[in-house]
Structure formats: C-alpha cells, structure tokens
Scaffold this motif. Sequence first.
Motif: not given
Length: 84
Positions: A2-6, A35-44
């Motif tokens: 996941a993005i959060s793991d990276k 955001k890390l927990y939900r893996d919810s990052f915007s492009g910004a």
Amino acid sequence: MAISDKIKALIKLNNADNLQIAQHLGISRQAFSNKLYRDSFSGADLIKIAEFLKCDLAFITERNQKIILEPCDAKTKKGTKEEI
C-alpha cells in the motif's frame, strides 16, 4: 504494498517522523496518522511528502521515460495552484 507502507518505509529511511511530515503537510500528527491508517493521501499530499523526503514522485513509462511531479503541480481543492 500500500501507499502508506511505502511512505512509512521512506520516513524510516530518511530518519524522519510522523510529526515532521504532518507539520510539512500543515496538519496534526493525528490527522497524518489517520491518513496512514486509511491509506488516503491526495496527489498534493504525495507531492509534499516526496518534497520533504527529498525524493521524486514520478510516472515511469514502459520505455523508462520519467514524468516527475513537482510541488508546483499540486492543486488545492478549489483547483488553483497551491503554495508549497
């Protein structure tokens, strides 16, 4: 992965911590943890995190051509360019 793991791996490699990243994003440590927990990052968010961690955020084509996203590419929710 996941993005959060990276993001977590990059934070560890750069000896940074969640508070530093949160401050760079202009949010609380708890909001960043969410955001890390939900893996919810915007492009910004991703562009700002890459900037802080001194790494590139890029699209890489099959021919190994890179299109790098830079801070000036981030947009606010209203669609205007964001000051970073």
